[in-house]
Design a protein around this motif. Structure first.
Motif, PDB file in Angstrom:
ATOM      1  N   LEU A  28       0.826  -1.198   0.000  1.00 15.43           N
ATOM      2  CA  LEU A  28       0.000   0.000   0.000  1.00 15.43           C
ATOM      3  C   LEU A  28       0.867   1.258   0.000  1.00 15.43           C
ATOM      4  CD1 LEU A  28      -2.962   1.046   0.232  1.00 15.43           C
ATOM      5  CD2 LEU A  28      -2.597   1.056   2.706  1.00 15.43           C
ATOM      6  N   LYS A  29       1.876   1.260   0.860  1.00 13.63           N
ATOM      7  CA  LYS A  29       2.773   2.424   0.941  1.00 13.63           C
ATOM      8  C   LYS A  29       3.604   2.579  -0.335  1.00 13.63           C
ATOM      9  CE  LYS A  29       3.340   2.306   5.958  1.00 13.63           C
ATOM     10  NZ  LYS A  29       2.454   1.150   6.216  1.00 13.63           N
ATOM     11  N   PHE A  30       4.050   1.474  -0.891  1.00 15.70           N
ATOM     12  CA  PHE A  30       4.968   1.530  -2.023  1.00 15.70           C
ATOM     13  C   PHE A  30       4.250   1.720  -3.359  1.00 15.70           C
ATOM     14  CE2 PHE A  30       7.978  -0.096  -5.145  1.00 15.70           C
ATOM     15  CZ  PHE A  30       9.151   0.521  -4.734  1.00 15.70           C
ATOM     16  N   PHE A  31       3.191   0.947  -3.605  1.00 11.21           N
ATOM     17  CA  PHE A  31       2.553   0.957  -4.911  1.00 11.21           C
ATOM     18  C   PHE A  31       1.374   1.924  -5.023  1.00 11.21           C
ATOM     19  CE2 PHE A  31       4.440  -3.332  -4.627  1.00 11.21           C
ATOM     20  CZ  PHE A  31       5.336  -3.215  -5.674  1.00 11.21           C
ATOM     21  N   VAL A  32       0.668   2.157  -3.926  1.00 13.15           N
ATOM     22  CA  VAL A  32      -0.506   3.020  -3.980  1.00 13.15           C
ATOM     23  C   VAL A  32      -0.141   4.450  -3.592  1.00 13.15           C
ATOM     24  CG1 VAL A  32      -2.838   3.421  -3.085  1.00 13.15           C
ATOM     25  CG2 VAL A  32      -2.067   1.086  -3.549  1.00 13.15           C
ATOM     26  N   PHE A  33       0.382   4.620  -2.396  1.00 14.60           N
ATOM     27  CA  PHE A  33       0.748   5.960  -1.940  1.00 14.60           C
ATOM     28  C   PHE A  33       2.059   6.426  -2.551  1.00 14.60           C
ATOM     29  CE2 PHE A  33      -1.545   4.516   2.102  1.00 14.60           C
ATOM     30  CZ  PHE A  33      -2.768   4.920   1.625  1.00 14.60           C
ATOM     31  N   THR A  34       2.875   5.517  -3.008  1.00 11.60           N
ATOM     32  CA  THR A  34       4.228   5.693  -3.543  1.00 11.60           C
ATOM     33  C   THR A  34       5.191   6.088  -2.415  1.00 11.60           C
ATOM     34  OG1 THR A  34       4.211   8.048  -4.130  1.00 11.60           O
ATOM     35  CG2 THR A  34       3.313   6.473  -5.767  1.00 11.60           C
ATOM     36  N   PRO A  35       6.455   5.739  -2.552  1.00 13.22           N
ATOM     37  CA  PRO A  35       7.420   6.118  -1.520  1.00 13.22           C
ATOM     38  C   PRO A  35       7.452   7.631  -1.268  1.00 13.22           C
ATOM     39  CG  PRO A  35       8.362   4.437  -2.918  1.00 13.22           C
ATOM     40  CD  PRO A  35       7.057   4.848  -3.555  1.00 13.22           C
ATOM     41  N   ALA A  36       7.366   8.419  -2.326  1.00 14.22           N
ATOM     42  CA  ALA A  36       7.386   9.879  -2.149  1.00 14.22           C
ATOM     43  C   ALA A  36       6.148  10.353  -1.381  1.00 14.22           C
ATOM     44  CB  ALA A  36       7.468  10.584  -3.489  1.00 14.22           C
ATOM     45  N   GLY A  37       5.001   9.775  -1.702  1.00 14.30           N
ATOM     46  CA  GLY A  37       3.773  10.133  -1.004  1.00 14.30           C
ATOM     47  C   GLY A  37       3.797   9.694   0.448  1.00 14.30           C
ATOM     48  N   THR A  38       4.348   8.523   0.699  1.00 13.61           N
ATOM     49  CA  THR A  38       4.467   8.026   2.075  1.00 13.61           C
ATOM     50  C   THR A  38       5.403   8.924   2.864  1.00 13.61           C
ATOM     51  OG1 THR A  38       4.050   5.757   1.318  1.00 13.61           O
ATOM     52  CG2 THR A  38       5.090   6.013   3.472  1.00 13.61           C
ATOM     53  N   GLU A  39       6.506   9.318   2.238  1.00 18.31           N
ATOM     54  CA  GLU A  39       7.449  10.229   2.895  1.00 18.31           C
ATOM     55  C   GLU A  39       6.762  11.555   3.224  1.00 18.31           C
ATOM     56  OE1 GLU A  39      11.822  12.298   2.172  1.00 18.31           O
ATOM     57  OE2 GLU A  39      11.052  10.867   0.709  1.00 18.31           O
ATOM     58  N   LYS A  40       5.994  12.069   2.283  1.00 17.57           N
ATOM     59  CA  LYS A  40       5.286  13.323   2.493  1.00 17.57           C
ATOM     60  C   LYS A  40       4.285  13.201   3.650  1.00 17.57           C
ATOM     61  CE  LYS A  40       2.997  16.826  -0.330  1.00 17.57           C
ATOM     62  NZ  LYS A  40       2.489  17.143  -1.660  1.00 17.57           N
ATOM     63  N   PHE A  41       3.607  12.055   3.733  1.00 18.36           N
ATOM     64  CA  PHE A  41       2.659  11.831   4.829  1.00 18.36           C
ATOM     65  C   PHE A  41       3.380  11.814   6.175  1.00 18.36           C
ATOM     66  CE2 PHE A  41       0.339   8.845   7.623  1.00 18.36           C
ATOM     67  CZ  PHE A  41      -0.803   9.621   7.819  1.00 18.36           C
ATOM     68  N   PHE A  42       4.525  11.124   6.241  1.00 19.37           N
ATOM     69  CA  PHE A  42       5.288  11.087   7.490  1.00 19.37           C
ATOM     70  C   PHE A  42       5.704  12.503   7.901  1.00 19.37           C
ATOM     71  CE2 PHE A  42       6.730   6.727   8.860  1.00 19.37           C
ATOM     72  CZ  PHE A  42       5.755   6.037   8.147  1.00 19.37           C
ATOM     73  N   VAL A  43       6.158  13.282   6.940  1.00 23.41           N
ATOM     74  CA  VAL A  43       6.566  14.667   7.217  1.00 23.41           C
ATOM     75  C   VAL A  43       5.369  15.470   7.727  1.00 23.41           C
ATOM     76  CG1 VAL A  43       7.419  16.802   6.168  1.00 23.41           C
ATOM     77  CG2 VAL A  43       8.546  14.625   5.668  1.00 23.41           C
ATOM     78  N   SER A  44       4.176  15.226   7.163  1.00 26.00           N
ATOM     79  CA  SER A  44       2.977  15.954   7.602  1.00 26.00           C
ATOM     80  C   SER A  44       2.621  15.618   9.053  1.00 26.00           C
ATOM     81  CB  SER A  44       1.784  15.648   6.690  1.00 26.00           C
ATOM     82  OG  SER A  44       1.221  14.381   6.980  1.00 26.00           O
ATOM     83  N   LEU A  45       3.091  14.477   9.528  1.00 28.12           N
ATOM     84  CA  LEU A  45       2.863  14.078  10.929  1.00 28.12           C
ATOM     85  C   LEU A  45       3.937  14.631  11.859  1.00 28.12           C
ATOM     86  CD1 LEU A  45       1.937  10.319  10.362  1.00 28.12           C
ATOM     87  CD2 LEU A  45       0.368  12.184  10.928  1.00 28.12           C
ATOM     88  N   GLY A  46       4.924  15.328  11.271  1.00 28.25           N
ATOM     89  CA  GLY A  46       6.019  15.872  12.064  1.00 28.25           C
ATOM     90  C   GLY A  46       7.164  14.889  12.250  1.00 28.25           C
ATOM     91  N   LEU A  47       7.160  13.848  11.441  1.00 29.86           N
ATOM     92  CA  LEU A  47       8.209  12.828  11.510  1.00 29.86           C
ATOM     93  C   LEU A  47       9.233  13.061  10.404  1.00 29.86           C
ATOM     94  CD1 LEU A  47       5.853   9.765  11.988  1.00 29.86           C
ATOM     95  CD2 LEU A  47       7.225  10.868  13.765  1.00 29.86           C
ATOM     96  N   PRO A  48      10.445  12.581  10.592  1.00 34.03           N
ATOM     97  CA  PRO A  48      11.440  12.708   9.512  1.00 34.03           C
ATOM     98  C   PRO A  48      11.018  11.878   8.294  1.00 34.03           C
ATOM     99  CG  PRO A  48      12.458  11.934  11.571  1.00 34.03           C
ATOM    100  CD  PRO A  48      10.982  11.959  11.785  1.00 34.03           C
ATOM    101  N   GLY A  49      11.222  12.433   7.119  1.00 32.79           N
ATOM    102  CA  GLY A  49      10.856  11.720   5.901  1.00 32.79           C
ATOM    103  C   GLY A  49      11.576  10.398   5.753  1.00 32.79           C
ATOM    104  N   ALA A  50      12.817  10.324   6.234  1.00 33.99           N
ATOM    105  CA  ALA A  50      13.585   9.075   6.132  1.00 33.99           C
ATOM    106  C   ALA A  50      12.924   7.943   6.907  1.00 33.99           C
ATOM    107  CB  ALA A  50      15.003   9.300   6.640  1.00 33.99           C
ATOM    108  N   LEU A  51      12.122   8.286   7.904  1.00 33.91           N
ATOM    109  CA  LEU A  51      11.439   7.255   8.689  1.00 33.91           C
ATOM    110  C   LEU A  51      10.429   6.489   7.833  1.00 33.91           C
ATOM    111  CD1 LEU A  51      11.292   6.019  11.492  1.00 33.91           C
ATOM    112  CD2 LEU A  51       9.559   7.723  12.082  1.00 33.91           C
TER     113      LEU A  51
END
Length: 135
Positions: A28-51
């Motif tokens: 789901l994270k890789f194919f649907v949200f894409t890695p870039a989208g997942t990274e952006k979501f983590f950042v929106s939560l205040g988490l580091p994108g690398a996480l």
């Protein structure tokens, strides 16, 4: 008392179910949200994108380890922080029930229980690298 005839099969079923769930969530994270989208979501939560990348890597490696039965106990324990992170950042604020908007924390909490049970039970049948202690 364990039923030595059925317990290894129960562990196998639990290991496969948990592994498939993690594989699906990685997908789901890789194919649907894409890695870039997942990274952006983590950042929106205040988490580091690398996480986001670390989370996806742990989910994929953990899923494969569980499905194949390679150090399943260790994989189960390593995957617990992923779910705790999901509870404390996304699902916890949404309340208990997973049917709540943004999903509650009941499903990830139950998933943790399954991982703890697997860590205690061991690999079960058809594991490539059994870690079950035999007494």
């Amino acid at each position: 008392m364990n039923d030595n005839r059925t317990a290894p099969w129960a562990a196998l079923i639990l290991r496969l179910a948990l592994g498939i769930l993690f594989l699906a969530h990685f997908g789901l994270k890789f194919f649907v949200f894409t890695p870039a989208g997942t990274e952006k979501f983590f950042v929106s939560l205040g988490l580091p994108g690398a996480l986001a990348w670390l989370t996806m890597a742990v989910e994929l490696a953990g899923a494969i380890a569980l499905i194949l039965g390679i150090y399943s106990r260790i994989a189960a324990v390593v995957l617990i922080p992923i779910l705790l992170g999901a509870i404390f950042t996304v699902h916890g604020p949404a309340g208990f029930f997973f049917t709540n908007p943004n999903g509650g924390w009941e499903f990830p909490a139950f998933w943790i229980v399954g991982l703890i049970a697997l860590a205690l039970i061991g690999d079960g049948k058809y594991a490539l690298k059994p870690t079950t202690v035999r007494g």
